[in-house]
Design an enzyme around this catalytic site. Structure first.
Site, PDB file in Angstrom:
ATOM      1  N   ARG A  82      14.816  16.265 -16.291  1.00  0.00           N
ATOM      2  CA  ARG A  82      14.306  17.557 -16.766  1.00  0.00           C
ATOM      3  C   ARG A  82      13.559  18.188 -15.594  1.00  0.00           C
ATOM      4  NH1 ARG A  82      10.031  16.411 -15.085  1.00  0.00           N
ATOM      5  NH2 ARG A  82       9.226  18.279 -16.066  1.00  0.00           N
ATOM      6  N   GLY A  83      13.136  19.441 -15.797  1.00  0.00           N
ATOM      7  CA  GLY A  83      12.543  20.184 -14.669  1.00  0.00           C
ATOM      8  C   GLY A  83      13.647  21.023 -14.049  1.00  0.00           C
ATOM      9  N   ARG A 127      21.427  23.189 -21.100  1.00  0.00           N
ATOM     10  CA  ARG A 127      20.099  23.742 -21.438  1.00  0.00           C
ATOM     11  C   ARG A 127      20.099  25.220 -21.045  1.00  0.00           C
ATOM     12  NH1 ARG A 127      14.753  20.367 -20.098  1.00  0.00           N
ATOM     13  NH2 ARG A 127      13.937  21.639 -21.801  1.00  0.00           N
ATOM     14  N   ASP A 177      10.716  27.830 -14.847  1.00  0.00           N
ATOM     15  CA  ASP A 177      12.138  27.626 -15.159  1.00  0.00           C
ATOM     16  C   ASP A 177      12.976  28.853 -14.846  1.00  0.00           C
ATOM     17  OD1 ASP A 177      10.569  25.651 -16.938  1.00  0.00           O
ATOM     18  OD2 ASP A 177      12.621  24.893 -16.757  1.00  0.00           O
ATOM     19  N   ASN A 191       7.994  29.380 -18.304  1.00  0.00           N
ATOM     20  CA  ASN A 191       7.643  27.991 -17.983  1.00  0.00           C
ATOM     21  C   ASN A 191       7.311  27.270 -19.288  1.00  0.00           C
ATOM     22  OD1 ASN A 191       7.238  25.881 -16.029  1.00  0.00           O
ATOM     23  ND2 ASN A 191       5.060  26.040 -16.391  1.00  0.00           N
TER      24      ASN A 191
HETATM   25  O1  MRU Z   1      11.384  20.800 -20.647  1.00  0.00           O
HETATM   26  P1  MRU Z   1      11.199  20.457 -19.191  1.00  0.00           P
HETATM   27  O2  MRU Z   1      10.470  19.187 -18.973  1.00  0.00           O
HETATM   28  O3  MRU Z   1      12.514  20.529 -18.442  1.00  0.00           O
HETATM   29  O4  MRU Z   1      10.289  21.640 -18.642  1.00  0.00           O
HETATM   30  C1  MRU Z   1       9.955  21.630 -17.288  1.00  0.00           C
HETATM   31  C2  MRU Z   1       9.012  22.705 -16.909  1.00  0.00           C
HETATM   32  O5  MRU Z   1       8.640  23.531 -17.700  1.00  0.00           O
HETATM   33  C3  MRU Z   1       8.601  22.785 -15.468  1.00  0.00           C
HETATM   34  O6  MRU Z   1       7.323  23.321 -15.350  1.00  0.00           O
HETATM   35  C4  MRU Z   1       9.581  23.679 -14.705  1.00  0.00           C
HETATM   36  O7  MRU Z   1      10.902  23.285 -14.932  1.00  0.00           O
HETATM   37  C5  MRU Z   1       9.315  23.688 -13.252  1.00  0.00           C
HETATM   38  S1  MRU Z   1       9.770  22.157 -12.514  1.00  0.00           S
HETATM   39  C6  MRU Z   1       9.560  22.262 -10.844  1.00  0.00           C
END
Ligand code: MRU
Length: 359
Positions: free
Chosen positions: A56-57, A99, A245, A255
């Site tokens: 994720r991220g 996603r 994101d 985000n």
């Molecule tokens: O649901 P996730 O864990 O994928 O969400 C991730 C985030 O919101 C992060 O802050 C974002 O992707 C930036 S990662 C460098």
């Protein structure tokens, strides 16, 4: 296979590995308790791993999808050597659907699709696709190092910082965006204290950010998400530093859910907000945040925690997993191409035209 097996052997930079023609993902759902790598052989498996939060991220999702295309290319060539470009289409589509919010996913898939257009029809595309996926991975790591330096330059000595979710090495190709800034600032001796929101419901802050920072010897203090405004009211917080994101052309920031509340509280308390994100997170085709698709996830993520039901039977659930922070609440957007203070459309457009030679 030289994969780490114990928590003290694995580092956050090991989250996405390519070994012997296969993709290995550190299963982030199990951190920090357990080190398990999933071995993936196809784009369908890769798409499922993204949807189910193994990885994720935003940047990490894009990099993973690029490796997913490598797996898809070789399989498509084995099954349809005459028409592998046609055969790969459904795999690209399943990766696109994995996603919806992080634009890095679509950016990486567009880059891979553009390369596919240029490849010969009658040759196994595996090596060429792999080279491009590795380039995407390496460039992201380099971008994070540069953002780390640029972002750290905005901090003064003795800074208190709150971060939200995990925008670290685990969420990227390595080093991290928001955590990259915190790492670089810590090296310069500028950080007094880092607070990490626990980040319900997946607890990325408690499980992942705390683990990464402690691995690097950076002390971290956890906050329940609802404690952040009170922490700011007590003083000692200078910056909110987060990743993103997707950033719209006008500087609105998508985000992890809870970022918007942090930014509102920050404004009230005179705390500054920094968003660190590579230009692959900026979506110039989306004019403003209200047009960014926000992922809604299963009710069960709120009804239970760690596999145990925690909510009253019959409770309804609203579970958006990202929110939009308006540009007017953001003091700085830091990318590998430069820093945009008080972002707006004109400044972002100008920054996007700036291409440092090294990147
Ligand atoms: O649901 P996730 O864990 O994928 O969400 C991730 C985030 O919101 C992060 O802050 C974002 O992707 C930036 S990662 C460098």
């Amino acid at each position: 296979m030289d994969l780490p097996k114990q928590i003290n052997q694995v580092t956050a930079d090991d989250a996405i590995l390519w070994r012997d023609g296969h993709l290995f993902l550190l299963d982030q759902r199990k951190l920090p308790g357990e080190v398990t790598f999933l071995e993936l052989h196809s784009a369908a498996e890769t798409a499922r791993a993204i949807t189910e939060m193994v990885v994720r991220g935003a940047p990490a999702i894009g990099i993973t999808a690029a490796y997913g295309v490598v797996l898809a290319g070789s399989l498509a060539f084995q099954s349809s050597p005459e028409d592998w470009k046609g055969a790969i289409e459904s795999d690209l589509e399943s990766l696109r659907r994995s996603r919806p919010t992080a634009v890095n996913l679509f950016w990486a898939l567009r880059r891979m699709a553009a390369l596919i257009q240029t490849l010969p029809d009658n040759k196994d595309p595996g090596d060429d696709l792999l080279q491009e996926a590795v380039r995407i991975h390496t460039q992201d790591r380099e971008a994070n190092r540069r953002m780390g330096e640029l972002g750290a330059s905005l901090l003064e000595a003795d800074s208190g910082v709150i971060t939200h979710c995990n925008a670290g090495a685990l969420a990227t190709g390595g080093y991290g965006t928001a955590l990259g800034v915190i790492r670089s600032a810590h090296k310069r001796g500028l950080i007094r204290q880092v607070f990490a929101d626990e980040t319900r419901p997946w607890l990325q802050g408690a499980r992942l950010t705390a683990w990464e920072l402690l691995q690097d010897g950076i002390p971290v203090t956890l906050l329940a998400d609802g404690a952040a405004a009170h922490r700011m009211a007590q003083g000692g917080v200078d910056w909110i530093i987060v990743g993103s994101d997707r950033i719209a052309a006008n500087g609105d920031v998508a985000n992890k859910i809870g970022t918007y509340s942090l930014a509102v509280a920050a404004k009230h308390h005179g705390v500054k907000v920094m968003v660190a994100a590579p230009t692959s997170t900026i979506d110039m085709e989306i004019p403003c945040g209200s047009e960014i698709p926000i992922e809604m996830r299963d009710a069960d993520e709120l009804l239970s925690c760690g596999g145990r039901q925690i909510a009253a039977d019959g409770a309804g659930v609203w579970n958006p997993v990202f929110d939009i922070t308006p540009a007017e609440l953001v003091n700085a957007i830091v990318t590998e191409r430069g820093v945009v203070l008080s972002p707006n459309e004109k400044k972002i457009e100008k920054m996007m035209m700036n291409r440092p030679e090294s990147l």
